[in-house]
Design a protein around this motif. Sequence first.
Motif, short mmCIF file in Angstrom:
data_model
loop_
_atom_site.label_atom_id
_atom_site.label_comp_id
_atom_site.label_asym_id
_atom_site.label_seq_id
_atom_site.Cartn_x
_atom_site.Cartn_y
_atom_site.Cartn_z
N ARG A 1 0.83 -1.21 0.00
CA ARG A 1 0.00 0.00 0.00
C ARG A 1 0.86 1.26 0.00
NH1 ARG A 1 -2.73 -0.08 5.17
NH2 ARG A 1 -0.98 -1.46 5.59
N GLY B 1 10.11 -4.19 8.18
CA GLY B 1 9.08 -5.23 8.17
C GLY B 1 8.66 -5.53 6.73
N ASN B 2 8.43 -4.48 5.95
CA ASN B 2 8.08 -4.68 4.55
C ASN B 2 9.21 -5.41 3.82
OD1 ASN B 2 6.91 -1.36 4.75
ND2 ASN B 2 5.55 -3.10 4.50
N PHE C 1 3.18 -4.50 -7.56
CA PHE C 1 2.40 -3.29 -7.78
C PHE C 1 2.28 -2.47 -6.50
CE2 PHE C 1 -1.75 -4.21 -5.85
CZ PHE C 1 -1.57 -5.56 -5.52
N HIS D 1 -6.20 0.17 -2.44
CA HIS D 1 -6.33 -0.25 -1.04
C HIS D 1 -5.98 0.89 -0.09
CE1 HIS D 1 -6.14 -4.61 -2.36
NE2 HIS D 1 -7.08 -4.64 -1.43
N TYR E 1 -11.89 -5.29 1.34
CA TYR E 1 -10.45 -5.23 1.08
C TYR E 1 -9.86 -6.56 0.56
CZ TYR E 1 -5.62 -4.00 2.56
OH TYR E 1 -4.28 -3.74 2.61
N MET F 1 -8.00 -7.76 -3.02
CA MET F 1 -6.70 -8.44 -3.00
C MET F 1 -6.76 -9.74 -3.82
SD MET F 1 -4.53 -8.58 0.51
CE MET F 1 -3.22 -9.76 0.33
N ASP G 1 -6.50 -8.79 -7.32
CA ASP G 1 -5.11 -8.46 -7.66
C ASP G 1 -4.33 -9.73 -8.00
OD1 ASP G 1 -5.35 -5.74 -6.94
OD2 ASP G 1 -4.87 -6.15 -4.84
N VAL H 1 4.27 -12.68 0.76
CA VAL H 1 3.75 -11.67 1.70
C VAL H 1 4.18 -12.05 3.11
CG1 VAL H 1 1.67 -10.87 0.47
CG2 VAL H 1 1.56 -12.96 1.83
N GLY H 2 4.17 -11.05 4.00
CA GLY H 2 4.44 -11.31 5.41
C GLY H 2 3.24 -12.00 6.06
N ASP I 1 1.10 -11.29 8.31
CA ASP I 1 -0.18 -10.59 8.55
C ASP I 1 -1.14 -10.71 7.36
OD1 ASP I 1 1.82 -8.86 7.29
OD2 ASP I 1 0.24 -7.36 7.26
N GLN I 2 -0.59 -11.00 6.17
CA GLN I 2 -1.45 -11.08 4.98
C GLN I 2 -1.93 -12.50 4.69
OE1 GLN I 2 -2.53 -8.35 3.29
NE2 GLN I 2 -1.45 -7.14 4.83
N ILE J 1 6.91 -14.93 8.14
CA ILE J 1 7.75 -13.88 8.72
C ILE J 1 6.92 -12.74 9.30
CG2 ILE J 1 9.50 -12.13 8.19
CD1 ILE J 1 10.75 -14.19 6.35
N VAL K 1 7.94 -9.35 11.44
CA VAL K 1 9.00 -8.54 12.04
C VAL K 1 8.39 -7.73 13.18
CG1 VAL K 1 10.71 -6.73 11.61
CG2 VAL K 1 10.17 -8.39 9.81
N LYS L 1 4.16 -6.40 15.85
CA LYS L 1 4.45 -6.20 14.44
C LYS L 1 4.96 -4.79 14.15
CE LYS L 1 2.07 -5.55 10.33
NZ LYS L 1 0.80 -5.17 9.79
N MET L 2 6.06 -4.73 13.44
CA MET L 2 6.52 -3.43 12.96
C MET L 2 5.49 -2.96 11.94
SD MET L 2 10.26 -2.55 11.31
CE MET L 2 11.19 -2.76 12.79
P1 TYM Z 1 1.19 -3.71 3.35
O1 TYM Z 1 1.38 -2.50 2.55
O2 TYM Z 1 0.61 -3.57 4.72
O3 TYM Z 1 2.57 -4.47 3.53
C1 TYM Z 1 3.34 -4.85 2.40
C2 TYM Z 1 4.03 -6.17 2.67
O4 TYM Z 1 4.88 -6.05 3.80
C3 TYM Z 1 4.60 -7.09 4.72
N1 TYM Z 1 4.81 -6.60 6.10
C4 TYM Z 1 5.42 -7.30 7.05
N2 TYM Z 1 5.97 -8.52 7.02
C5 TYM Z 1 6.53 -8.97 8.18
N3 TYM Z 1 6.57 -8.23 9.32
C6 TYM Z 1 6.05 -6.99 9.37
N4 TYM Z 1 6.12 -6.28 10.48
C7 TYM Z 1 5.43 -6.48 8.20
N5 TYM Z 1 4.79 -5.32 7.90
C8 TYM Z 1 4.41 -5.41 6.61
C9 TYM Z 1 3.13 -7.42 4.50
O5 TYM Z 1 2.83 -8.72 4.96
C10 TYM Z 1 3.05 -7.29 3.00
O6 TYM Z 1 3.47 -8.47 2.35
N6 TYM Z 1 -2.88 -5.86 1.56
C11 TYM Z 1 -1.47 -5.71 1.30
C12 TYM Z 1 -1.16 -5.14 -0.08
C13 TYM Z 1 -1.79 -5.92 -1.16
C14 TYM Z 1 -1.35 -7.19 -1.64
C15 TYM Z 1 -2.26 -7.53 -2.69
C16 TYM Z 1 -0.31 -8.04 -1.29
C17 TYM Z 1 -2.88 -5.56 -1.89
N7 TYM Z 1 -3.17 -6.53 -2.81
C18 TYM Z 1 -2.12 -8.72 -3.39
C19 TYM Z 1 -0.17 -9.23 -2.00
C20 TYM Z 1 -1.08 -9.58 -3.02
C21 TYM Z 1 -0.93 -4.76 2.35
O7 TYM Z 1 -1.62 -3.96 2.89
O8 TYM Z 1 0.39 -4.81 2.54
#
Ligand code: TYM
Length: 335
Positions: free
Chosen positions: A12, A20-21, A43, A48, A134, A138, A141, A152-153, A155-156, A189, A191, A199-200
């Motif tokens: 996003r 974390g990202n 992307f 979102h 939301y 996704m 997407d 993805v991390g 949380d997703q 993962i 972080v 979570k960071m």
């Molecule tokens: P977003 O923007 O919150 O985070 C992007 C990616 O970073 C990972 N992430 C983490 N991983 C581990 N520890 C952490 N503390 C941490 N913080 C963030 C997230 O898991 C993510 O992979 N909904 C998604 C964006 C999205 C998306 C999609 C992702 C929209 N459509 C389709 C994959 C496929 C999001 O808000 O990520």
Amino acid sequence: MKNKDVVLSGIRATGSLHLGNYLGAMKFFAQLSQDGTKDCFFFIANLHTLTTKTDPEDIKRDLKEIVLDYVSIGIDPNVATIFAQSSVPETCELNWLLGCLASMGDLERMPHFKDKKDKKEAKREMVNAGLLTYPVLMAADILGPQANLVPVGEDQYPHVELTRELARRFNTIYGETFPVPDLLSGEAIRVPGLDGTEKMGKSDYNTIDLSDSSDVVRKKMAKAMTDPSRKKRSDPGNPSVCNVYALHTLISSGEELKEVLDGCKVAGIGCVDCKNIIAKNITNILMPIQQKRAELAAKGPDLPLEILHEGGKRARRTISVTVNEVKDKMGVPSY
Ligand code: TYM
């Protein structure tokens, strides 16, 4: 369905990206795209973003920043497709079509929705419908380019699980169309935040940003929360409850990691030393990214838009094929 692996992930546009990202997702974007054997789509999820942000200028700025971050961490825009979610209107069509297969109960049970809803309600803010739907966007997407791998991390994960469910549901009703996408194999993962939270996260002011200098990293780490019961240097620590140690396990390795672990348990190493080591290791990760970022910035302000323009066209070509097929199968073609 395609023979080649198709990788898709997004971030996003909500401000500076953080460790974390990077450790949870972006690191894998670079790894997966580098050997050129997979079709990769990365992307910026600017649609979102609208569920939580309303300032158009901020959103446009963050979008361009993330494009540069993507390239800085090692994604080659000539190999992988980098695009803005808003460049592909067909994804919104697919969002509607998949939304008709998603149950309200599934959406209401999503941890991300429950958390955001609680926070909004506590502040007496409106809970917008986009927060609820939301994960359907996704799923659109992911399924639009027929991705089978989604880095993805942790949380997703629930969102990807819902995507898998929607893909299966669609295939059962309308015939085999979508691959059921997988997460990357390996450990999930997460972080942790510097303030001791799980979570960071961008909105929680507990991050190391990808743009932080070594000095800032050191200062932030110095304030980071450790094992709360280790009050004095001579107290033995408990690494399993320490967020700084959790960061070490994601970043440090070999003898150094062992020394931190063993040293903490017997008070052989103090929190200050332990934090200095992690600060050094974090800086070693960030420095090359920041150098690349500076080189890209020197190429002028048009670069991110050029990348987005090319990537948007490419993504749209691929995704519109899927969406037309889906519309045909569902009996709602474009006449
Ligand atoms: P977003 O923007 O919150 O985070 C992007 C990616 O970073 C990972 N992430 C983490 N991983 C581990 N520890 C952490 N503390 C941490 N913080 C963030 C997230 O898991 C993510 O992979 N909904 C998604 C964006 C999205 C998306 C999609 C992702 C929209 N459509 C389709 C994959 C496929 C999001 O808000 O990520």
